[in-house]
Motif scaffolding. Structure first.
Motif, short mmCIF file in Angstrom:
data_model
loop_
_atom_site.label_atom_id
_atom_site.label_comp_id
_atom_site.label_asym_id
_atom_site.label_seq_id
_atom_site.Cartn_x
_atom_site.Cartn_y
_atom_site.Cartn_z
N UNK A 1 19.86 -18.37 -11.26
CA UNK A 1 20.02 -17.89 -12.64
C UNK A 1 19.03 -16.80 -13.01
N UNK A 2 17.79 -16.90 -12.51
CA UNK A 2 16.80 -15.88 -12.82
C UNK A 2 17.20 -14.53 -12.25
N UNK A 3 17.70 -14.54 -11.03
CA UNK A 3 18.10 -13.29 -10.40
C UNK A 3 19.30 -12.67 -11.12
N UNK A 4 20.21 -13.50 -11.59
CA UNK A 4 21.37 -13.00 -12.32
C UNK A 4 20.95 -12.43 -13.67
N UNK A 5 20.03 -13.09 -14.34
CA UNK A 5 19.54 -12.60 -15.63
C UNK A 5 18.79 -11.28 -15.46
N UNK A 6 17.94 -11.22 -14.44
CA UNK A 6 17.20 -9.99 -14.17
C UNK A 6 18.17 -8.82 -13.89
N UNK A 7 19.21 -9.11 -13.13
CA UNK A 7 20.21 -8.09 -12.79
C UNK A 7 20.90 -7.58 -14.05
N UNK A 8 21.26 -8.48 -14.96
CA UNK A 8 21.93 -8.07 -16.19
C UNK A 8 21.05 -7.24 -17.10
N UNK A 9 19.78 -7.65 -17.24
CA UNK A 9 18.86 -6.91 -18.10
C UNK A 9 18.59 -5.51 -17.58
N UNK A 10 18.70 -5.32 -16.27
CA UNK A 10 18.42 -4.02 -15.68
C UNK A 10 19.45 -2.97 -16.06
N UNK A 11 20.61 -3.39 -16.56
CA UNK A 11 21.69 -2.44 -16.88
C UNK A 11 21.30 -1.57 -18.08
N UNK A 12 20.93 -2.21 -19.21
CA UNK A 12 20.56 -1.42 -20.38
C UNK A 12 19.48 -2.09 -21.23
#
Length: 414
Positions: free
Chosen positions: A68-79
């Motif tokens: 879940x942390x990696x998925x959240x980090x990935x999403x935040x990196x978009x914008x």
């Protein structure tokens, strides 16, 4: 368990909310329910914002970072924005390989679908047993029901849904004025065991309706985390799933906050107050704990030196058991200080248990035993060490170590 009281300083311009709610800042709703991950208690929670919120997060430094942390980090990196956070308890989805990543992405995907928002705006968090796959069928059925139950009144159900071995929910809210407008900052957290600085087995979610630029928000969160969540310990174990996230809706209508804004110091103080209150509540609710332990170190050469000393003392198993027995065995405190790696001259050190001086200039002094025992029996139990080396200081929080800690963790999966 009675909630720990953390008071704002009179005259600071910061007001504590009587009944803190994660949904109090403008634009936020929440919900929580029992989806079937755990046997009976609520285990699936959701926070949403009516607009894409400026967002930031910090994560555990454990090499094994949960999916879940990696998925959240990935999403935040978009914008750098987030509009929802889906959280489950009872299962950490950690050390679960490719399936775990796909399950975390499926949680994000389904939440985004039912909320009708882009996937990258959904954060994911999990907490619970490590190494077991998520029951995705139950979670899939639970998400649409969560969305139906979203509302301002969802604070308590969300707080219940994120708990594991916690004995109480943890929430703090403050209000302040920025540009003549009321701004609210509210946070909730879970954490009870596997708690150690950098960070702890803990999840914390902070919402605010302040308008704030993302670089300033990320920097603020990192700085405040170092002084609060990274200064607590229960048992010396650093989890795979720790995360603190913050969403700022901007709906208070203030000019965007940056360090140059005239109200930045007040907002920084308010944000710190919420984080500190949550950190103290996590430490106080350590598995099997009976009271909070606060260790203050002053007179260090640098803040990092002070932090190192304070964390070594509050994390010592021997100090923690001495607090549990209200035994003013100050030798254990000096021992922990000595192996902390902090630089000091031993014959300068003063040590206090509550207000009772036990050591002065490195030497024991006649101690009021009864008063010292009474101080350790207080909640919080306070220990203060003055190194007389410099002007830096730090405070760390932990809890006593009791018989129940062993019982709880010996039977964690059963």
């Amino acid at each position: 368990m009675e909630q720990l009281q953390v008071k704002a300083t009179a005259g600071t311009g910061i007001e504590m909310a009587g009944e803190p709610r994660i949904t109090s800042p403008r634009g936020f709703t929440a919900a929580g329910l029992h989806a079937g991950i755990k046997r009976k208690r609520k285990d699936l929670g959701l926070i949403t914002c009516e607009v894409p919120a400026t967002a930031a997060a910090v994560y555990t430094l454990n090499t094994y970072q949960a999916a879940p942390l990696m998925v959240t980090r990935e999403g935040l990196a978009v914008e750098g924005k987030m509009q929802a956070m889906i959280v489950n308890s009872g299962n950490a989805n950690a050390c679960t390989g490719p399936r775990g990543m796909e399950d975390a992405k499926e949680m994000r995907r389904e939440t985004a679908r039912w909320l009708d928002i882009p996937e990258h705006l959904v954060g994911v968090a999990s907490t619970g047993v490590i190494g077991e796959p998520l029951p995705m069928h139950q979670i899939g059925l639970g998400i649409p029901n969560l969305v139906k139950e979203l509302g301002p009144a969802g604070h308590d159900s969300f707080c219940q849904a994120i708990l594991t071995t916690d004995t109480c929910t943890k929430a703090v809210e403050v209000r302040l004025t920025v540009d003549g407008r009321e701004v609210r900052v509210a946070g909730v957290a879970k954490g009870s065991g596997m708690v150690h600085p950098r960070m702890a087995t803990m999840l914390a979610f902070i919402n605010t309706d302040a308008a704030i630029e993302r670089p300033a928000l990320q920097s603020l969160l990192r700085d405040v985390t170092d002084e609060t969540f990274n200064m607590i310990t229960v048992d010396g174990d650093c989890s795979t799933n720790d995360m603190v996230s913050v969403m700022a809706s901007g709906l208070a209508g203030n000019d965007p906050l940056t360090p140059e804004h005239p109200d930045w110091p007040l907002f920084f103080q308010a944000f710190s107050h919420v984080a500190r209150g949550l950190a103290q509540r996590i430490a106080r609710d350590g598995e099997g704990a009976t009271r909070l332990v606060e260790v203050v170190v002053t007179g260090a050469e640098t803040r990092e030196e002070a932090r190192r000393a304070a964390k070594a003392i509050v994390g010592s198993s021997l100090v923690k058991t001495a607090v549990f027995g209200a035994d003013p065995n100050w030798g254990r405190i000096l021992c922990a200080l000595g192996y902390s790696g902090t630089r000091f001259i031993s014959d300068r050190v003063d040590l206090y248990i509550g207000s009772v001086c036990a050591v002065q200039n490195g030497c024991p002094v006649p101690m009021m035993e009864v008063a010292a025992r009474k101080a350790l029996a207080q909640d919080p139990a306070r220990i203060r060490v003055d190194l007389k080396q410099g002007d830096a200081g730090a405070t760390a929080w932990g809890c006593d170590l009791t018989y129940d800690y062993v019982r709880i963790n010996a039977n964690y999966r059963t």
